[in-house]
Design a protein around this motif. Structure first.
Motif, PDB file in Angstrom:
ATOM      1  N   ILE A  66       1.946  10.772  -9.036  1.00 34.57           N
ATOM      2  CA  ILE A  66       0.970  11.269 -10.307  1.00 34.57           C
ATOM      3  C   ILE A  66       0.414  12.666 -10.142  1.00 34.57           C
ATOM      4  O   ILE A  66       0.261  13.726 -10.884  1.00 34.57           O
ATOM      5  N   LEU A  67      -0.224  12.827  -8.879  1.00 41.06           N
ATOM      6  CA  LEU A  67      -0.768  14.048  -8.677  1.00 41.06           C
ATOM      7  C   LEU A  67       0.081  14.978  -8.714  1.00 41.06           C
ATOM      8  O   LEU A  67      -0.292  16.561  -9.120  1.00 41.06           O
ATOM      9  N   LYS A  95       0.915  -1.201  -0.128  1.00 36.63           N
ATOM     10  CA  LYS A  95       0.117   0.005   0.058  1.00 36.63           C
ATOM     11  C   LYS A  95       0.787   1.236  -0.022  1.00 36.63           C
ATOM     12  O   LYS A  95       0.660   2.231  -0.636  1.00 36.63           O
ATOM     13  N   ARG A  98       3.228   6.098  -5.426  1.00 41.99           N
ATOM     14  CA  ARG A  98       3.043   6.496  -6.909  1.00 41.99           C
ATOM     15  C   ARG A  98       1.747   7.387  -7.364  1.00 41.99           C
ATOM     16  O   ARG A  98       1.975   8.082  -8.181  1.00 41.99           O
ATOM     17  N   CYS A  99       0.760   7.117  -6.445  1.00 42.03           N
ATOM     18  CA  CYS A  99      -0.680   8.039  -6.503  1.00 42.03           C
ATOM     19  C   CYS A  99      -0.029   9.481  -6.348  1.00 42.03           C
ATOM     20  O   CYS A  99      -0.486  10.364  -7.037  1.00 42.03           O
ATOM     21  N   ILE A 113       1.847   1.993  -3.655  1.00 41.83           N
ATOM     22  CA  ILE A 113       0.696   2.327  -4.459  1.00 41.83           C
ATOM     23  C   ILE A 113       0.510   3.865  -3.991  1.00 41.83           C
ATOM     24  O   ILE A 113       0.327   4.740  -4.828  1.00 41.83           O
ATOM     25  N   LEU A 114       0.542   4.374  -2.585  1.00 40.14           N
ATOM     26  CA  LEU A 114       0.328   5.518  -2.155  1.00 40.14           C
ATOM     27  C   LEU A 114       1.523   6.704  -2.880  1.00 40.14           C
ATOM     28  O   LEU A 114       1.006   7.776  -3.174  1.00 40.14           O
TER      29      LEU A 114
END
Length: 80
Positions: free
Chosen positions: A30-31, A20, A26-27, A23-24
């Motif tokens: 992206i933002l 997790k 990488r998100c 994933i956090l």
């Protein structure tokens, strides 16, 4: 480089669960990059594009080249 099948492995190591934190991270990346692209387009690209008040064929060649060169850096940063 020319034959990527040489590094193909059927037994690719996998983790047992979903990471997790990965994933956090990488998100969040992206933002941040999307907001950076938005700011760059608002600050550099849109003011140049707003100066086009008539069709490009009505401008001189030097004016078209100047606008193209002014758009080169933001285009490189946004699409690079």
């Amino acid at each position: 480089m020319f034959a990527p099948t040489f590094c193909y492995d059927l037994d690719f190591p996998r983790s047992s669960g979903i990471r997790k934190g990965f994933i956090l991270r990488r998100c969040a990346e992206i933002l941040v990059l999307l907001s950076l692209q938005y700011c760059l387009s608002q600050q550099w690209t849109l003011p140049i594009l707003r100066t086009f008040d008539r069709p490009l064929n009505q401008y001189s060649t030097l004016q078209n080249i100047e606008r193209l060169l002014r758009l080169a850096l933001p285009n490189h940063l946004l699409n690079g």
